[in-house]
Design a protein around this motif. Structure first.
Motif, PDB file in Angstrom:
ATOM      1  N   LEU A   9       0.828  -1.209   0.000  1.00  0.00           N
ATOM      2  CA  LEU A   9       0.000   0.000   0.000  1.00  0.00           C
ATOM      3  C   LEU A   9       0.864   1.261   0.000  1.00  0.00           C
ATOM      4  O   LEU A   9       0.586   2.226  -0.719  1.00  0.00           O
ATOM      5  N   LEU A  10       1.906   1.262   0.808  1.00  0.00           N
ATOM      6  CA  LEU A  10       2.796   2.421   0.872  1.00  0.00           C
ATOM      7  C   LEU A  10       3.530   2.633  -0.445  1.00  0.00           C
ATOM      8  O   LEU A  10       3.696   3.764  -0.900  1.00  0.00           O
ATOM      9  N   THR A  11       3.968   1.545  -1.056  1.00  0.00           N
ATOM     10  CA  THR A  11       4.681   1.641  -2.342  1.00  0.00           C
ATOM     11  C   THR A  11       3.766   2.187  -3.431  1.00  0.00           C
ATOM     12  O   THR A  11       4.152   3.078  -4.189  1.00  0.00           O
ATOM     13  N   VAL A  12       2.547   1.655  -3.490  1.00  0.00           N
ATOM     14  CA  VAL A  12       1.572   2.117  -4.483  1.00  0.00           C
ATOM     15  C   VAL A  12       1.233   3.588  -4.249  1.00  0.00           C
ATOM     16  O   VAL A  12       1.178   4.391  -5.188  1.00  0.00           O
ATOM     17  N   ALA A  13       1.006   3.949  -2.986  1.00  0.00           N
ATOM     18  CA  ALA A  13       0.658   5.330  -2.656  1.00  0.00           C
ATOM     19  C   ALA A  13       1.797   6.281  -3.036  1.00  0.00           C
ATOM     20  O   ALA A  13       1.554   7.372  -3.552  1.00  0.00           O
ATOM     21  N   LYS A  14       3.011   5.863  -2.781  1.00  0.00           N
ATOM     22  CA  LYS A  14       4.183   6.688  -3.125  1.00  0.00           C
ATOM     23  C   LYS A  14       4.239   6.922  -4.630  1.00  0.00           C
ATOM     24  O   LYS A  14       4.505   8.045  -5.093  1.00  0.00           O
ATOM     25  N   PHE A  15       3.952   5.889  -5.390  1.00  0.00           N
ATOM     26  CA  PHE A  15       4.023   5.987  -6.855  1.00  0.00           C
ATOM     27  C   PHE A  15       2.870   6.812  -7.420  1.00  0.00           C
ATOM     28  O   PHE A  15       3.071   7.711  -8.231  1.00  0.00           O
ATOM     29  N   THR A  16       1.646   6.511  -6.984  1.00  0.00           N
ATOM     30  CA  THR A  16       0.475   7.183  -7.556  1.00  0.00           C
ATOM     31  C   THR A  16       0.358   8.634  -7.115  1.00  0.00           C
ATOM     32  O   THR A  16      -0.367   9.418  -7.735  1.00  0.00           O
ATOM     33  N   SER A  17       1.048   9.006  -6.039  1.00  0.00           N
ATOM     34  CA  SER A  17       0.942  10.378  -5.530  1.00  0.00           C
ATOM     35  C   SER A  17       1.965  11.329  -6.142  1.00  0.00           C
ATOM     36  O   SER A  17       1.961  12.516  -5.828  1.00  0.00           O
ATOM     37  N   LYS A  18       2.813  10.838  -7.013  1.00  0.00           N
ATOM     38  CA  LYS A  18       3.849  11.697  -7.594  1.00  0.00           C
ATOM     39  C   LYS A  18       3.255  12.894  -8.315  1.00  0.00           C
ATOM     40  O   LYS A  18       3.807  13.994  -8.297  1.00  0.00           O
ATOM     41  N   LYS A  19       2.116  12.678  -8.983  1.00  0.00           N
ATOM     42  CA  LYS A  19       1.484  13.758  -9.729  1.00  0.00           C
ATOM     43  C   LYS A  19       0.492  14.550  -8.879  1.00  0.00           C
ATOM     44  O   LYS A  19      -0.166  15.453  -9.361  1.00  0.00           O
ATOM     45  N   ARG A  20       0.388  14.186  -7.606  1.00  0.00           N
ATOM     46  CA  ARG A  20      -0.614  14.823  -6.751  1.00  0.00           C
ATOM     47  C   ARG A  20       0.003  15.517  -5.543  1.00  0.00           C
ATOM     48  O   ARG A  20      -0.667  15.758  -4.554  1.00  0.00           O
TER      49      ARG A  20
END
Length: 400
Positions: free
Chosen positions: A19-30
């Motif tokens: 979850l942390l890895t996915v959140a880190k990746f998907t939040s780059k543009k946010r």
């Protein structure tokens, strides 16, 4: 720990690294995602001394909508968010209020976090449900209120399936609903007390400070607010067709996630300029891209027509249609607005509804018909005034 919550914590803990890895990746543009902020930024006693009200908002949009409530309680409040960019927005709006990002939703973390806050009441804006966090609050004798609460049809089905985990939380919480439909669903889920108070978004709409930009004498100006993937392409196609008849047209595009803004320079079919590149819009500019946070509502004041993003992308379900209405300009919505059905049910007579296929015709008609454009805009402004005072109704219920 109860069996349902134990299983939830077990599954959450096993999934946390992913979850942390996915959140880190998907939040780059946010706006980014800070692991440190979630694990180690717990408040000290001195930071929260004398503050007994905790207001939680999911992200930046919810912070903006809850602003009137936070303003009323700013001397007593602590604000938390789920996202970093939501917290950054809250810090910018309320520099005098302690603001934190909530920790991972596991009991050891949430127990410590709630204890460090030391509050008496928790006001959750809309329906941001984190089972461990809410359970920790209830166990530590914090009164839990869902304010301007919403329960969509899909959420309702999900909460019923998760009743093993959520039942005791609902039985111990007060649900102050945005609409009668939300109230009905809350009652069926078993909330301790349910009452309809209205949608706080109506109170949150206010005229912002004028935006510092030089545009010149352009007409029409179409503002596309909070756009998502695919909608900028649609904005470009509409612009090209309209430009044949209205050569002075300017399209302002404010992507929901500013990290996408730079990519739009090559995507849009014409000369595009980023807000951060220039505060002066050259006369040959087709698209002015707002790549800043918190300025969209100010840019609506420049528009002749507003098109609400997220309503032409089926995966999103729309964004707040009220912000442009304070300026008396007509608002155009696409076919997807499930997240704002309660608001839209009250303003539907003041909205121009559109499909992808007839959007050009709808906008063209508004540009050509001054009387229609004015009438639709005035209608929205009047409804806003009628639906206000939700903040006062919420405070009355919370501080009986």
């Amino acid at each position: 720990m109860r069996i349902g919550l134990f299983i939830y914590n077990l599954l959450y803990g096993v999934s946390l690294p992913v979850l942390l890895t996915v959140a880190k990746f998907t939040s780059k543009k946010r706006g980014g995602f800070s692991v440190k902020r979630r694990f180690f930024s717990f408040p000290s006693e001195s930071q929260v001394e004398g503050r007994d009200i905790w207001i939680h908002c999911a992200s930046i949009g919810e912070v903006n909508s809850a602003r009137p409530l936070i303003e009323k309680l700013k001397d007593r409040a602590i604000v938390t968010t789920f996202t970093d960019y939501g917290a950054d927005r809250a810090l910018k709006l309320f520099p005098e209020i302690p603001v934190y990002v909530i920790p991972p939703d596991m009991k050891p973390f949430t127990d410590r976090f709630v204890k460090s806050l030391g509050v008496k009441k928790l006001l959750v804006y809309e329906t941001e449900i984190w089972p461990s966090l809410l359970t920790s609050a209830i166990e530590q004798k914090v009164e839990v209120y869902f304010v301007s609460g919403k329960i969509t049809e899909s959420s309702f089905s999900l909460y019923k399936r998760l009743s093993l985990v959520l039942k005791e939380i609902f039985n111990s919480s007060v649900f102050l609903a945005r609409s009668d439909k939300d109230a009905e669903r809350a009652k069926e889920l078993g909330f301790a007390k349910v009452k309809t108070v209205g949608d706080l978004k109506f109170d949150s709409v206010m005229k912002p400070k004028p935006v510092n930009v030089s545009i010149g004498n352009r007409f029409p100006i179409i503002v596309w607010g909070s756009t998502h993937e695919g909608e900028e392409v649609l904005a470009g196609k509409i612009h090209v067709k309209l430009k044949e008849e209205f050569p002075q047209i300017l399209t302002i595009v404010a992507p929901r996630h500013v990290g996408r803004a730079e990519s739009l320079l090559s995507l849009l079919p014409g000369k595009a300029v980023l807000r951060t590149q220039s505060k002066n819009v050259p006369s040959d500019t087709d698209f002015y891209i707002v790549d800043t946070v918190g300025e969209l509502s100010s840019f609506y004041s420049l528009g002749d027509i507003a098109v609400i993003g997220g309503t032409f992308n089926e995966k999103v379900g729309g964004h707040n249609p009220l912000e442009p209405m304070v300026f008396g300009i007509p608002v155009v919505l696409g076919p997807y607005y499930s997240h704002f059905q309660g608001v839209i049910s009250k303003i539907k007579e003041c909205i121009i509804f559109s499909t992808h296929e007839n959007l050009f015709d709808k906008i063209s008609l508004l540009i050509k018909n001054d009387e229609l454009r004015h009438r639709v805009g005035v209608c929205g402004k009047r409804v806003l005034e009628k639906e206000r005072s939700v903040t006062e109704r919420i405070l009355k219920e919370v501080f009986v």
